[in-house]
Motif scaffolding. Structure first.
Motif, PDB file in Angstrom:
ATOM      1  N   ARG A  11      14.680   3.441  -7.823  1.00 36.52           N
ATOM      2  CA  ARG A  11      15.712   3.456  -6.765  1.00 36.52           C
ATOM      3  C   ARG A  11      15.193   4.175  -5.519  1.00 36.52           C
ATOM      4  O   ARG A  11      15.463   3.758  -4.385  1.00 36.52           O
ATOM      5  N   GLU A  12      14.461   5.242  -5.742  1.00 35.17           N
ATOM      6  CA  GLU A  12      13.860   5.981  -4.619  1.00 35.17           C
ATOM      7  C   GLU A  12      12.850   5.097  -3.886  1.00 35.17           C
ATOM      8  O   GLU A  12      12.825   5.065  -2.647  1.00 35.17           O
ATOM      9  N   PHE A  13      12.029   4.357  -4.633  1.00 35.65           N
ATOM     10  CA  PHE A  13      11.042   3.453  -4.016  1.00 35.65           C
ATOM     11  C   PHE A  13      11.739   2.375  -3.192  1.00 35.65           C
ATOM     12  O   PHE A  13      11.335   2.081  -2.062  1.00 35.65           O
ATOM     13  N   ILE A  14      12.782   1.779  -3.772  1.00 31.57           N
ATOM     14  CA  ILE A  14      13.527   0.719  -3.079  1.00 31.57           C
ATOM     15  C   ILE A  14      14.078   1.245  -1.757  1.00 31.57           C
ATOM     16  O   ILE A  14      14.006   0.578  -0.718  1.00 31.57           O
ATOM     17  N   ASP A  15      14.608   2.470  -1.800  1.00 33.77           N
ATOM     18  CA  ASP A  15      15.184   3.094  -0.607  1.00 33.77           C
ATOM     19  C   ASP A  15      14.094   3.356   0.445  1.00 33.77           C
ATOM     20  O   ASP A  15      14.252   3.007   1.623  1.00 33.77           O
ATOM     21  N   LYS A  16      12.980   3.945   0.031  1.00 34.81           N
ATOM     22  CA  LYS A  16      11.913   4.295   0.980  1.00 34.81           C
ATOM     23  C   LYS A  16      11.211   3.061   1.543  1.00 34.81           C
ATOM     24  O   LYS A  16      10.729   3.077   2.675  1.00 34.81           O
ATOM     25  N   LEU A  17      11.164   1.994   0.748  1.00 35.01           N
ATOM     26  CA  LEU A  17      10.551   0.741   1.204  1.00 35.01           C
ATOM     27  C   LEU A  17      11.529  -0.119   2.008  1.00 35.01           C
ATOM     28  O   LEU A  17      11.154  -1.171   2.520  1.00 35.01           O
ATOM     29  N   LYS A  18      12.796   0.340   2.049  1.00 30.83           N
ATOM     30  CA  LYS A  18      13.861  -0.386   2.766  1.00 30.83           C
ATOM     31  C   LYS A  18      13.983  -1.836   2.280  1.00 30.83           C
ATOM     32  O   LYS A  18      14.065  -2.782   3.076  1.00 30.83           O
ATOM     33  N   LEU A  19      13.999  -1.980   0.952  1.00 33.74           N
ATOM     34  CA  LEU A  19      14.152  -3.307   0.346  1.00 33.74           C
ATOM     35  C   LEU A  19      15.638  -3.575   0.119  1.00 33.74           C
ATOM     36  O   LEU A  19      16.289  -2.883  -0.672  1.00 33.74           O
ATOM     37  N   SER A  20      16.159  -4.574   0.795  1.00 31.53           N
ATOM     38  CA  SER A  20      17.590  -4.877   0.669  1.00 31.53           C
ATOM     39  C   SER A  20      17.856  -6.005  -0.329  1.00 31.53           C
ATOM     40  O   SER A  20      19.013  -6.346  -0.582  1.00 31.53           O
ATOM     41  N   ASN A  21      16.781  -6.573  -0.902  1.00 31.72           N
ATOM     42  CA  ASN A  21      16.973  -7.744  -1.771  1.00 31.72           C
ATOM     43  C   ASN A  21      16.882  -7.433  -3.263  1.00 31.72           C
ATOM     44  O   ASN A  21      16.939  -8.338  -4.091  1.00 31.72           O
ATOM     45  N   VAL A  22      16.733  -6.141  -3.622  1.00 32.17           N
ATOM     46  CA  VAL A  22      16.690  -5.781  -5.046  1.00 32.17           C
ATOM     47  C   VAL A  22      17.532  -4.538  -5.325  1.00 32.17           C
ATOM     48  O   VAL A  22      17.712  -3.682  -4.453  1.00 32.17           O
ATOM     49  N   ALA A  27       0.835  -1.207   0.000  1.00 30.87           N
ATOM     50  CA  ALA A  27       0.000   0.000   0.000  1.00 30.87           C
ATOM     51  C   ALA A  27       0.870   1.257   0.000  1.00 30.87           C
ATOM     52  O   ALA A  27       0.553   2.252  -0.676  1.00 30.87           O
ATOM     53  N   PHE A  28       1.973   1.220   0.743  1.00 29.62           N
ATOM     54  CA  PHE A  28       2.920   2.346   0.756  1.00 29.62           C
ATOM     55  C   PHE A  28       3.539   2.521  -0.631  1.00 29.62           C
ATOM     56  O   PHE A  28       3.687   3.642  -1.133  1.00 29.62           O
ATOM     57  N   PHE A  29       3.868   1.405  -1.273  1.00 28.22           N
ATOM     58  CA  PHE A  29       4.411   1.436  -2.634  1.00 28.22           C
ATOM     59  C   PHE A  29       3.406   2.080  -3.594  1.00 28.22           C
ATOM     60  O   PHE A  29       3.772   2.922  -4.420  1.00 28.22           O
ATOM     61  N   ALA A  30       2.139   1.710  -3.474  1.00 30.18           N
ATOM     62  CA  ALA A  30       1.089   2.311  -4.316  1.00 30.18           C
ATOM     63  C   ALA A  30       1.072   3.827  -4.133  1.00 30.18           C
ATOM     64  O   ALA A  30       0.986   4.590  -5.115  1.00 30.18           O
ATOM     65  N   HIS A  31       1.157   4.265  -2.891  1.00 28.03           N
ATOM     66  CA  HIS A  31       1.166   5.698  -2.583  1.00 28.03           C
ATOM     67  C   HIS A  31       2.384   6.379  -3.224  1.00 28.03           C
ATOM     68  O   HIS A  31       2.271   7.462  -3.827  1.00 28.03           O
ATOM     69  N   LEU A  32       3.550   5.755  -3.112  1.00 26.39           N
ATOM     70  CA  LEU A  32       4.778   6.324  -3.691  1.00 26.39           C
ATOM     71  C   LEU A  32       4.663   6.465  -5.204  1.00 26.39           C
ATOM     72  O   LEU A  32       5.036   7.496  -5.777  1.00 26.39           O
ATOM     73  N   VAL A  33       4.143   5.425  -5.850  1.00 23.85           N
ATOM     74  CA  VAL A  33       4.006   5.456  -7.313  1.00 23.85           C
ATOM     75  C   VAL A  33       3.016   6.536  -7.744  1.00 23.85           C
ATOM     76  O   VAL A  33       3.279   7.310  -8.675  1.00 23.85           O
TER      77      VAL A  33
END
Length: 228
Positions: free
Chosen positions: A116-127, A33-39
């Motif tokens: 890259r911004e989404f990955i950072d804000k979502l704290k995804l360390s696997n991609v 849901a946070f990802f949806a908001h970011l996009v």
């Protein structure tokens, strides 16, 4: 106080998951849901998804990208998302299958900056996100024989996905492509050229409640098992 956009997204996503018996961990739904908001926010300045599609971002982008994890092989470890655009399906795959490592590739610099911004804000360390053409010699040299899963929801014919995939995959691997419409001719062309590499192929109808019963929207998932 009215609900925030993110809370509305979360409720909508939960409803799709519950309606379809797709049991996901609450924390993963919250991240989606946070990802949806970011996009949706980033889409105001960078064209990641169709403007008219923003209102249906949960159904058309978030839920469907998460839902395909039901059909992924269990034993894969590293995936490449070809033509990721705004991070689809790569970011939902990374959220739903945190044990997977992934590379999200796109040739459009602004899109990859956003991802890259989404990955950072979502704290995804696997991609990680790569601004690259996957068919380029540099990308092939860097990732040759690395992946056991190629994922794509870009409008790329299956025959082209094969061409991109073969230098980059391990001896045993899978191509997973989200498609729409009639695939017969597209599949026949790919099979004619790459038959010796195809161990098995399956097409799943991506029907879901309540808005795509009997798959009237023609959403399909092609899963091809490769043997080099």
């Amino acid at each position: 106080m009215p609900p925030t956009k993110q809370e509305i997204y979360l409720k909508e996503l939960q409803n799709y998951c519950w309606d379809n018996g797709f049991n996901t961990e609450p924390m993963r739904n919250e991240r989606l849901a946070f990802f949806a908001h970011l996009v949706a926010e980033k889409n105001k300045t960078v064209n990641l998804i169709s403007r008219k599609d923003v209102e249906s971002i949960i159904e058309n982008h978030i839920f469907i990208s998460a839902y395909i994890t039901k059909f992924l092989p269990e034993k894969v470890t590293k995936f490449l998302d070809i033509g990721t655009g705004g991070g689809f399906p790569g970011i939902p795959l990374a959220i739903m299958r945190p044990e997977l490592r992934g590379v999200l590739a796109d040739s459009t610099g602004k899109k990859i900056e956003a991802v890259r911004e989404f990955i950072d804000k979502l704290k995804l360390s696997n991609v990680v996100a790569e601004n690259a053409r996957v068919e380029s010699p540099e990308f092939i040299e860097k990732y040759r024989g690395t992946f056991d899963l190629i994922a794509s929801r870009a409008v790329v014919p299956i025959i082209i996905l094969f061409r991109y995939a073969l230098p980059l995959v391990k001896d045993k691997a899978f191509i997973v492509a989200m498609k729409g419409g009639d695939l017969d001719e597209e599949f026949q062309k790919a099979e004619l050229k790459y038959k010796s590499f195809i161990k098995k192929s399956t097409v799943y109808e991506l029907a879901y409640k309540p808005t795509n019963l009997r798959n009237k929207k023609g959403k399909k998932l092609v899963v091809i098992e490769l043997q080099k």
